[in-house]
Write a protein that holds these residues in place. Sequence first.
Motif, PDB file in Angstrom:
ATOM      1  N   ALA A 155      62.485  16.010 -11.468  1.00 35.58           N
ATOM      2  CA  ALA A 155      63.631  15.081 -11.393  1.00 35.58           C
ATOM      3  C   ALA A 155      65.086  15.598 -11.515  1.00 35.58           C
ATOM      4  CB  ALA A 155      63.357  13.981 -12.681  1.00 35.58           C
ATOM      5  N   ASN A 156      65.441  16.889 -11.376  1.00 39.10           N
ATOM      6  CA  ASN A 156      66.747  17.420 -11.607  1.00 39.10           C
ATOM      7  C   ASN A 156      67.189  17.195 -12.960  1.00 39.10           C
ATOM      8  OD1 ASN A 156      66.747  18.267  -8.984  1.00 39.10           O
ATOM      9  ND2 ASN A 156      67.266  16.270  -8.180  1.00 39.10           N
ATOM     10  N   GLN A 157      66.225  17.000 -14.216  1.00 34.56           N
ATOM     11  CA  GLN A 157      66.533  16.813 -15.311  1.00 34.56           C
ATOM     12  C   GLN A 157      66.543  18.194 -16.064  1.00 34.56           C
ATOM     13  OE1 GLN A 157      64.581  13.535 -17.383  1.00 34.56           O
ATOM     14  NE2 GLN A 157      64.704  12.355 -15.487  1.00 34.56           N
ATOM     15  N   TYR A 158      67.372  19.108 -15.828  1.00 36.83           N
ATOM     16  CA  TYR A 158      67.370  20.606 -15.928  1.00 36.83           C
ATOM     17  C   TYR A 158      67.615  20.752 -17.479  1.00 36.83           C
ATOM     18  CZ  TYR A 158      67.562  21.159 -11.070  1.00 36.83           C
ATOM     19  OH  TYR A 158      67.361  21.069  -9.909  1.00 36.83           O
ATOM     20  N   GLU A 159      68.403  19.976 -18.080  1.00 33.41           N
ATOM     21  CA  GLU A 159      68.689  20.236 -19.475  1.00 33.41           C
ATOM     22  C   GLU A 159      67.368  19.984 -20.536  1.00 33.41           C
ATOM     23  OE1 GLU A 159      71.614  18.296 -23.020  1.00 33.41           O
ATOM     24  OE2 GLU A 159      72.387  18.244 -20.990  1.00 33.41           O
ATOM     25  N   GLU A 183      59.395   6.521  -3.232  1.00 34.91           N
ATOM     26  CA  GLU A 183      57.895   6.873  -3.758  1.00 34.91           C
ATOM     27  C   GLU A 183      57.963   8.231  -4.426  1.00 34.91           C
ATOM     28  OE1 GLU A 183      54.515   6.300  -1.049  1.00 34.91           O
ATOM     29  OE2 GLU A 183      56.056   5.707   0.506  1.00 34.91           O
ATOM     30  N   LYS A 184      58.616   9.204  -3.885  1.00 31.27           N
ATOM     31  CA  LYS A 184      58.616  10.189  -4.966  1.00 31.27           C
ATOM     32  C   LYS A 184      59.197  10.202  -6.176  1.00 31.27           C
ATOM     33  CE  LYS A 184      60.345  13.459  -1.693  1.00 31.27           C
ATOM     34  NZ  LYS A 184      60.645  14.533  -1.098  1.00 31.27           N
ATOM     35  N   GLU A 185      60.019   9.419  -6.270  1.00 32.47           N
ATOM     36  CA  GLU A 185      60.846   9.296  -7.193  1.00 32.47           C
ATOM     37  C   GLU A 185      59.952   8.498  -8.395  1.00 32.47           C
ATOM     38  OE1 GLU A 185      64.442   7.324  -6.700  1.00 32.47           O
ATOM     39  OE2 GLU A 185      65.375   9.023  -5.649  1.00 32.47           O
ATOM     40  N   GLU A 186      59.126   7.450  -7.915  1.00 30.06           N
ATOM     41  CA  GLU A 186      58.254   6.653  -8.664  1.00 30.06           C
ATOM     42  C   GLU A 186      57.214   7.693  -9.044  1.00 30.06           C
ATOM     43  OE1 GLU A 186      56.718   3.442 -10.513  1.00 30.06           O
ATOM     44  OE2 GLU A 186      58.691   3.762  -9.761  1.00 30.06           O
ATOM     45  N   LEU A 205      52.475  13.682  -5.508  1.00 31.12           N
ATOM     46  CA  LEU A 205      53.770  14.067  -5.043  1.00 31.12           C
ATOM     47  C   LEU A 205      53.656  15.386  -4.206  1.00 31.12           C
ATOM     48  CD1 LEU A 205      56.673  14.270  -5.758  1.00 31.12           C
ATOM     49  CD2 LEU A 205      56.446  15.612  -7.615  1.00 31.12           C
ATOM     50  N   ASN A 206      52.689  16.386  -4.593  1.00 30.18           N
ATOM     51  CA  ASN A 206      52.463  17.603  -3.985  1.00 30.18           C
ATOM     52  C   ASN A 206      51.904  17.128  -2.380  1.00 30.18           C
ATOM     53  OD1 ASN A 206      53.419  19.086  -6.057  1.00 30.18           O
ATOM     54  ND2 ASN A 206      51.349  19.671  -6.748  1.00 30.18           N
ATOM     55  N   GLN A 207      51.036  16.371  -2.421  1.00 27.74           N
ATOM     56  CA  GLN A 207      50.589  15.909  -1.227  1.00 27.74           C
ATOM     57  C   GLN A 207      51.583  15.357   0.042  1.00 27.74           C
ATOM     58  OE1 GLN A 207      47.054  13.234  -1.799  1.00 27.74           O
ATOM     59  NE2 GLN A 207      45.781  14.764  -2.477  1.00 27.74           N
ATOM     60  N   MET A 208      52.465  14.341  -0.923  1.00 27.12           N
ATOM     61  CA  MET A 208      53.689  13.937  -0.039  1.00 27.12           C
ATOM     62  C   MET A 208      54.481  14.990   0.322  1.00 27.12           C
ATOM     63  SD  MET A 208      56.210  10.676  -1.088  1.00 27.12           S
ATOM     64  CE  MET A 208      54.920   9.763  -1.290  1.00 27.12           C
ATOM     65  N   LYS A 209      54.628  15.972  -0.423  1.00 23.93           N
ATOM     66  CA  LYS A 209      55.620  17.154  -0.098  1.00 23.93           C
ATOM     67  C   LYS A 209      55.149  17.723   1.168  1.00 23.93           C
ATOM     68  CE  LYS A 209      58.073  18.257  -4.224  1.00 23.93           C
ATOM     69  NZ  LYS A 209      58.191  19.177  -5.382  1.00 23.93           N
TER      70      LYS A 209
END
Length: 523
Positions: A392-396, A356-359, A334-338
């Motif tokens: 994943a924006n799952q802050y809770e 791909e990032k979400e996966e 993920l970091n490489q893709m970013k």
Amino acid sequence: MFAGEPRCQEEDVSAPRCLQVSRSARKKMSAHRNVCSEVTKNNLNQSLLQMECHFTWGLLRDDTNLDDLEDRMYEQIEFGITENKSMVYNLLAYAKHLKGNNAEAIESLQKAAHFIQKNHTDDQDRKSIVTYGNFSWVYYHLNQLDDAHTYITKVEDACKALSSPFRYKVQLSEIYGEQGWSCLKFAGRYYEKAKDCFQKALELEPDEPEWNYGYAIAEYRLYGFFKQKTTESDGEILELLRRAVKLNPRETVVMSLLSLKLQEMKQYEEAEQYMNEALEKTPDLPYLLRYAAKFYRKKGSPDESLKLLKRAINLTPTSGILHHQIGLCYREKLNQMKKNEKYSKLSYPPRSSNVEKEELIRNAIYHFELVVEKKPMFIYAYTDLANMYVEANQYEKAEETFTKVLAMANLTPQESQQVNLNYGRYLEYHKKSETEAIRHYKRGLMIKDANYERHMCKVCLKRLAEKMLQRNARNATAFGALGYMHQLDGEKMEAIECYEKALQLEPDNEEYLSGLCDMRLSI
């Protein structure tokens, strides 16, 4: 007497009158037996406490995950990680006792005794003392006092045969070494103790490969997890690993650690040579595959790392460590893709890259969740999981995970620093709660263990405080944070100046006033 009426319990009417015993007499006899039994148990307890074995080494149940410890011991037995399997069976027996499975503990100790009898006929006394001690303790807990006494006597006889000045203990490299291995396997908070034990073993037997190997690993892990690395410490660890490999060139796990250390010190060609040699010698050893996977991930080849980890997970499917490594590989991808997107000329990444990032995020979360389920005391996995929830924006869920781990008892200083550092970043960047972020950076900074986490807490605290002052030159919280940072670093005049500015803005703040008074009194 009516039919079916019970006989009077005051006396045994079926016996001759002269042999009949009253209830009160029976009670006295029973009480006497209990007193005698208690006296015997107390006497045994005094002997047991003088022994050197797992029950007297201070390995506390709450400091480890017993299921995970058992799994790792079974792995070592199955894959022959160590030639001295009696040590593995002994620690396995102790883990089973801590879980309340004393019958299974006895079975493990019998396997340890059988291994010693079969493989160490010439020095059986030296190799058996820890096993005898463990036997006596388990039988004591089973209330089988005769059996406990039998093994106490075996310990005493072995100590006599080895000319020990003590009745139930003797100074042997085997005992120090076994204690060192047990501490190393039990939990991270025992690494320093493990190092001390291996040092004592090496004083008695300087060229023993197993103790050199153990000492090298203890130092490697201490500086990998708990101490700040220096050029000097890197050099010392490198030499310890080289010596361990030289003394036992068949030991591929320590060879892989040497490879990782060389990689860390940018000696890439030699590092690659050692890793290739280790993989050629034992291509299906899970421990080695784990370290090899780390080597390739650090090299920037997460796909190669994943291939090795999938081989390892097929061999040991319950390993929490392997799932953690797999999660780290997906995070690296993920970091490489970013990074690639950042330097891309495209203003917006293709839609496929978002998919791909979400996966990758889903895969990382899946494996990190497995880790905390299998290894609930693996603190670093919690912060990795929480940070991936943020991705994943799952802050809770991120908040829940950080809160859960911060509430855990018995965090090591570096674990506490690491959690507070990561939670502080989350609060600063995602919850936009700068005051709370400062509070957690300060918590990490107040732990004086010099390491990367403390350094980063200081960097983050200073950067955030200065950013707050750029927006508002009259921010008391920022001045107070800088005062605290200078105070911990012994920079007294700078601390006084910052605390005075903070108090001008918040005159009744007890924290700033206390800090200022301390600094003035120290001059």
